[in-house]
Write an enzyme that holds these catalytic residues in place. Structure first.
Site, PDB file in Angstrom:
ATOM      1  N   ASP A 159      15.281  52.111  44.214  1.00 23.20           N
ATOM      2  CA  ASP A 159      13.833  52.354  44.071  1.00 23.20           C
ATOM      3  C   ASP A 159      13.406  52.320  42.601  1.00 23.20           C
ATOM      4  O   ASP A 159      12.642  53.170  42.139  1.00 23.20           O
ATOM      5  CB  ASP A 159      13.454  53.716  44.665  1.00 23.20           C
ATOM      6  N   ASP A 197      15.001  55.334  40.308  1.00 27.95           N
ATOM      7  CA  ASP A 197      13.608  55.681  39.963  1.00 27.95           C
ATOM      8  C   ASP A 197      13.272  55.345  38.508  1.00 27.95           C
ATOM      9  O   ASP A 197      12.497  56.054  37.864  1.00 27.95           O
ATOM     10  CB  ASP A 197      13.336  57.166  40.217  1.00 27.95           C
TER      11      ASP A 197
END
Length: 341
Positions: free
Chosen positions: A202, A181
């Protein structure tokens, strides 16, 4: 990508539907633009109302970046530049509802803002811009040092380096380093130019409307480069990557569908073997393949071989691709050109 409507010829109807979609896009973007505060000191950020300096050795107005940001009032509507001297600034910073700010370091290799927070997603951000409009950053690296270098025995949890949340952001020659992230590209129109972005899981994610140009993406582990969160066909959000390079020793897909209408487009970019041959991952959005826009246009390199790609990757016409140029997609009014100081 388009659903056919049986009125007149297919080609004419296709053109009419494209025009309707463009009008809806223009209307939504105009509503977004109206929310952003306009900075009064000048039409160009190159002329600032005043400059604040930050230096770890005490030679500036402040020794901490957070204190310099706190000195800017919430009601500020004039360009303020914060010059940051080289060094590693170990701080966790949040800017809330402030506008017209320029952060400028010497360069991304010498000026770093870092922390190792890692718990809830919203609580793990090294540098958080929340509802911040008209924001420019140049020559700074944002780092979340948790699980860097990677240790597989360390729990995988969110560890965000920066959240970009607000309209009209430009990040020029910046770095974003983390593992999971890394870059929360949350909401608003954003332009990332000549940046370095590193991670594995991600590590570019959110629901902003952003264009990445001439950026280097370094895959450091197995996972997914993007997790785009567009959740409605009426939303204009999405990520467009132009003339970017994907490198690294890890292997990741170009993206997984974080929401049912996710949109990620790579144009004229280089893919090394760090790109998983499948290319894309449907994740929890099975059944929405027709609603998701994952596309690759004129990309090259060993990772650009599409023979093993998932079958639901979109093919975009030249006309459709033209709607995702920087100026057409996010740059109405010429604000990006003015922001590139």
């Amino acid at each position: 990508m388009f659903r056919s409507i049986q009125i007149g010829s297919n080609s004419n109807m296709h053109r009419v539907y494209q025009i309707v979609l463009l009008l809806l896009l223009y209307q939504t973007v105009c509503l977004t633009v109206s929310k952003a505060i306009e900075c009064k000191s000048s039409s160009s950020p190159s002329n600032v109302a005043h400059t604040i300096s930050v230096s770890k050795n005490g030679n500036g107005h402040f020794t901490h970046i957070e204190d310099a940001l706190k000195s800017i009032p919430t009601t500020n509507d004039q360009w303020v530049k914060i010059l940051i001297s080289p060094g590693e600034y170990r701080e966790q910073i949040r800017i809330f509802s402030k506008s017209c700010i320029i952060l400028e370091g010497q360069d991304r290799t010498t000026t770093t803002i870092t922390h190792d927070v890692h718990n809830t997603t919203s609580g793990s951000i090294t540098f958080d811009t929340y509802e911040v409009d008209n924001f420019i950053v140049k020559g700074i690296t944002f780092r979340n040092s948790y699980n860097r270098p990677y240790n597989k025995r360390t729990p995988h949890v969110p560890a965000v380096a920066l959240r970009a949340s607000g309209d009209k952001h430009v990040y020029h020659s910046c770095g974003f380093e983390g593992y999971q992230d890394t870059l929360w590209d949350d909401k608003g129109r954003h332009n990332f130019k000549s940046c370095y972005i590193e991670g594995a899981v991600d590590f570019i994610w959110g629901d902003a409307q952003s264009v990445y140009e001439h950026c280097t993406i370094n895959v450091t582990g197995g996972g997914h480069i993007t997790a785009q969160g567009r959740d409605s066909s009426q939303k204009t959000s999405g990520y467009v990557f132009k003339n970017c390079k994907i490198l690294g020793e890890g292997r990741a897909t170009l993206g997984r569908a974080y929401r049912a209408y996710a949109r990620v487009i790579f144009v004229d970019s280089y893919f090394s073997n760090a790109v998983n041959p499948l290319g894309w991952f449907i994740w929890n959005q099975a059944g929405h393949e027709k609603d998701i826009t994952f596309a690759e246009i004129n990309c090259n390199g060993p990772g650009a071989n599409r023979s093993k790609r998932v079958p639901w990757v979109k093919s975009l016409s030249r006309y459709e691709v033209e709607q995702f140029t920087t100026n057409a997609y996010i740059g109405q009014g010429g604000w990006i050109r003015k922001f590139l100081i």
